[in-house]
Design an enzyme around this catalytic site. Structure first.
Site, short mmCIF file in Angstrom:
data_model
loop_
_atom_site.label_atom_id
_atom_site.label_comp_id
_atom_site.label_asym_id
_atom_site.label_seq_id
_atom_site.Cartn_x
_atom_site.Cartn_y
_atom_site.Cartn_z
N GLY A 11 -34.88 37.42 27.29
CA GLY A 11 -33.90 36.80 28.17
C GLY A 11 -34.52 35.83 29.15
N ARG A 12 -35.82 35.93 29.30
CA ARG A 12 -36.48 35.01 30.22
C ARG A 12 -37.91 34.73 29.79
NH1 ARG A 12 -38.54 38.63 35.11
NH2 ARG A 12 -38.57 40.58 33.97
N LYS B 266 -43.52 33.87 30.18
CA LYS B 266 -42.51 34.68 30.86
C LYS B 266 -41.97 33.91 32.05
CE LYS B 266 -41.93 39.57 31.90
NZ LYS B 266 -42.56 40.88 31.92
N ASP C 182 -31.05 34.69 35.18
CA ASP C 182 -31.31 33.25 35.29
C ASP C 182 -32.48 32.80 34.43
OD1 ASP C 182 -33.41 34.39 36.62
OD2 ASP C 182 -32.97 33.52 38.58
N GLY C 183 -33.11 33.73 33.74
CA GLY C 183 -34.21 33.35 32.85
C GLY C 183 -35.52 33.08 33.57
N ARG D 35 -48.30 35.54 28.77
CA ARG D 35 -48.74 36.84 28.28
C ARG D 35 -49.36 36.65 26.89
NH1 ARG D 35 -44.37 41.30 28.75
NH2 ARG D 35 -43.34 40.11 27.14
N ASP E 172 -37.10 48.99 24.43
CA ASP E 172 -37.41 47.56 24.31
C ASP E 172 -38.70 47.21 25.05
OD1 ASP E 172 -35.66 48.20 26.57
OD2 ASP E 172 -35.85 46.10 27.11
P1 AMP Z 1 -36.83 44.41 31.53
O1 AMP Z 1 -36.20 45.52 32.30
O2 AMP Z 1 -37.66 43.49 32.36
O3 AMP Z 1 -37.58 44.93 30.35
O4 AMP Z 1 -35.65 43.49 30.98
C1 AMP Z 1 -34.59 44.00 30.22
C2 AMP Z 1 -33.83 42.86 29.60
O5 AMP Z 1 -33.33 41.97 30.61
C3 AMP Z 1 -34.65 41.99 28.65
O6 AMP Z 1 -33.83 41.64 27.57
C4 AMP Z 1 -35.03 40.81 29.52
O7 AMP Z 1 -35.28 39.66 28.77
C5 AMP Z 1 -33.81 40.66 30.39
N1 AMP Z 1 -34.10 40.04 31.69
C6 AMP Z 1 -34.82 40.57 32.71
N2 AMP Z 1 -34.87 39.72 33.75
C7 AMP Z 1 -34.18 38.61 33.39
C8 AMP Z 1 -33.88 37.36 34.03
N3 AMP Z 1 -34.30 37.07 35.26
N4 AMP Z 1 -33.14 36.47 33.33
C9 AMP Z 1 -32.72 36.75 32.09
N5 AMP Z 1 -32.96 37.88 31.45
C10 AMP Z 1 -33.68 38.81 32.08
MG MG Z 2 -38.51 44.32 28.90
#
Ligand code: AMP
Ligand code: MG
Length: 509
Positions: free
Chosen positions: A98-99, A126, A138-139, A189, A265
């Site tokens: 997502g980002r 990232k 917001d990615g 990364r 994930d």
């Molecule tokens: P995480 O908890 O960091 O492993 O993220 C869980 C999911 O949320 C993953 O699919 C990430 O890509 C997405 N994600 C986390 N932060 C963001 C962000 N700021 N913008 C878009 N997607 C996000």
């Molecule tokens: Mg993750």
């Protein structure tokens, strides 16, 4: 690779984008949304070397622009991977990069600089902007979380714990909204693979079995070549993942690391520490430590991690059921506890300076963890200090045991509890005729003096927010060799101040 033209050095990266050869619906191809006015906060020379890049590339504009999403060398094919996963026990079909973007897969050299056996390294950017999997996000990534991931990757690598690595942190002038306005940042990364348990769950839960098989065959071909020639290749693959994951959990428990978000994930297929979010190292030992402030039920508490590892492997195993009977998968999963315990015992024995395996070692370790918890002793400091334990009474000075080991004993509120344990330890050392001086050398090689304490990360973040990156760079350097003495950085081994103990961290990064 020796090249005096920095730009052409980055351009000389040799791409082998095998993930991009998978069918188009496995990912979304897209270019990164770069950040403005990028500045290099820190660059890890060891990771640069893994990629086969020469020092000449350090300081080059091409590298800076690559690390900030503004420049794509030829051969790069950036894409956002699709995957799903179980978050806090609930299946979420809407996950994916997502980002972050997989920028390219490049041929590099192995950790000893050997390029003939070179793996391909994923370069994952990232904070690269929105993708179809961004949901409400917001990615972007902020400086705070980028520093934490960058430093902890270096720390884990230094500790000898399997981990993804991080090449760089770049900060930009773009503002990102979190609980407050923060500076946008990016981390590159680097890992042999970004395939997660959730990649397989995605195709299992959508019942796209042809795609699931493709994903498995791809993963085995790239990362588990030995499994390919086994009698039941997918089972051999599962065995390896069960084993590396169990051993990773043992490493985390032994070093006192709390991951914080062990969703499927965030589980690497290679058994590496992956996706650094609200992680923490134990300060004052608390078995029930929950470092993620959105983890209301304590699902990912320190002492839950081994069983969460098992649960996550069960979720992965379920995704393999279309291709094999449940029984062998279950039987493989049932080996988890033994692998975990054997590894944990091995690591804990080493931490105690024990060379032999003896009955009662489990009890000795368990008793120690109990008194560390009940006296709220600093976990890392205790083990480092234990290497000066004097195991034989020095009759010429007529010292009592309590005086002998007072620097260790004084860490305990309950001194009687320590004395009881110290006697067991002393007897155990005598059993294997342990020599104090020799044991000290062995223990100092496995009990880190320097860990990424949360207060240190916090100080590095605060200084970096004010454009001073010196502490980030000092920490990266020291954490790369955490067992060595670094007299000039003695303060980085200091115990946390009151405000910095067993911190609870936000997931919003
Ligand atoms: P995480 O908890 O960091 O492993 O993220 C869980 C999911 O949320 C993953 O699919 C990430 O890509 C997405 N994600 C986390 N932060 C963001 C962000 N700021 N913008 C878009 N997607 C996000
Ligand atoms: Mg993750």
């Amino acid at each position: 690779m020796k090249n005096n033209n920095p730009l052409s050095s980055v351009d000389a990266l040799n791409c082998d984008n095998h993930y991009a050869r998978l069918p188009a619906h496995f990912y979304n191809k897209q270019v990164p949304n770069g950040i403005s006015d990028p500045k290099m906060v820190s660059l890890n020379p060891q990771v640069l070397a893994l990629l086969g890049l020469d020092d000449a590339v350090v300081g080059s504009d091409a590298l800076l622009q690559l690390c900030s999403g503004n420049y794509l060398p030829s051969g790069f094919e950036p894409l956002a991977m699709k995957y799903t996963g179980h978050q806090f026990g609930h299946y979420n079909p809407d996950l994916g990069d997502g980002r972050g973007l997989l920028l390219a897969q490049v041929k590099g050299s192995d950790s000893r600089g050997n390029s003939s056996k070179s793996p391909t390294w994923d370069l994952h950017l990232k904070g690269a902007g929105k993708t179809p999997y961004s949901r409400q996000g917001d990615g972007r990534a902020v400086l705070r979380s980028s520093i934490r991931e960058y430093l902890c990757s270096a720390a884990m690598q230094g500790l000898g714990i399997p981990t993804t690595q991080a090449l760089s942190i770049v900060v930009g002038s773009d503002a990102v909204m979190r609980e407050q306005v923060e500076q946008a940042a990016m981390v590159v990364r680097v890992a042999e693979s970004h395939v997660r348990f959730g990649h397989f769950e995605h195709f299992y839960y959508t019942q796209r079995l042809d795609d699931l098989k493709l994903m498995l065959d791809y993963t085995l071909t790239q990362h588990f070549p030995d499994a390919l020639t086994a009698e039941v290749p997918y089972l051999a693959f599962y065995k390896q993942v069960v084993s590396t994951t169990a051993e990773l959990m043992a490493h985390w428990q032994a070093v006192g690391f709390v991951h914080g978000v062990m969703n499927t994930d965030n589980m690497s297929i290679l058994g590496q520490t992956f996706d650094y979010g609200p992680f923490a190292f134990q300060d004052n030992f608390d078995p029930a430590y929950v470092c993620n402030h959105t983890d209301y039920s304590g699902r990912y508490a320190f002492n839950q991690q081994p069983q969460v590892g098992y649960w996550n492997l069960m979720a992965l195993g379920r995704s393999l059921t279309p291709f094999m009977d449940v029984e062998p998968l279950n039987a493989t999963l049932q080996t988890y506890d033994d692998i975990f315990l054997a590894k944990l015992r091995q690591l804990m024995r080493a931490k105690l300076g024990l060379q032999q395996v003896q009955d009662g070692d489990g009890e000795l370790i368990k008793n120690l963890l109990e008194i560390l918890a009940s006296s709220s002793v600093d976990y890392t400091y205790f083990f480092r200090s234990l290497s000066v334990f004097e195991s034989t009474l020095d009759s010429s000075f007529e010292r009592t045991e309590t005086v002998m080991n007072s620097a260790i004993r004084d860490q305990f509120i309950d001194r009687d509890a320590f004395d009881t344990w110290a006697l067991q330890y002393q007897q155990r050392l005598t059993l294997e005729s342990s020599v104090d001086d020799e044991r000290k050398v062995a223990m100092d090689a496995v009990n880190p003096k320097y860990i990424l304490r949360n207060y240190l990360a916090q100080q590095a973040i605060e200084q970096a927010t004010a454009y001073d990156y010196s502490l980030v760079n000092q920490l990266r350097e020291v954490l790369a060799s955490p067992f060595a003495e670094h007299p000039e950085f003695e303060k980085l081994a200091a115990l946390p101040p009151e405000w910095g103990r067993n911190m609870v961290l936000s997931c919003s990064s």
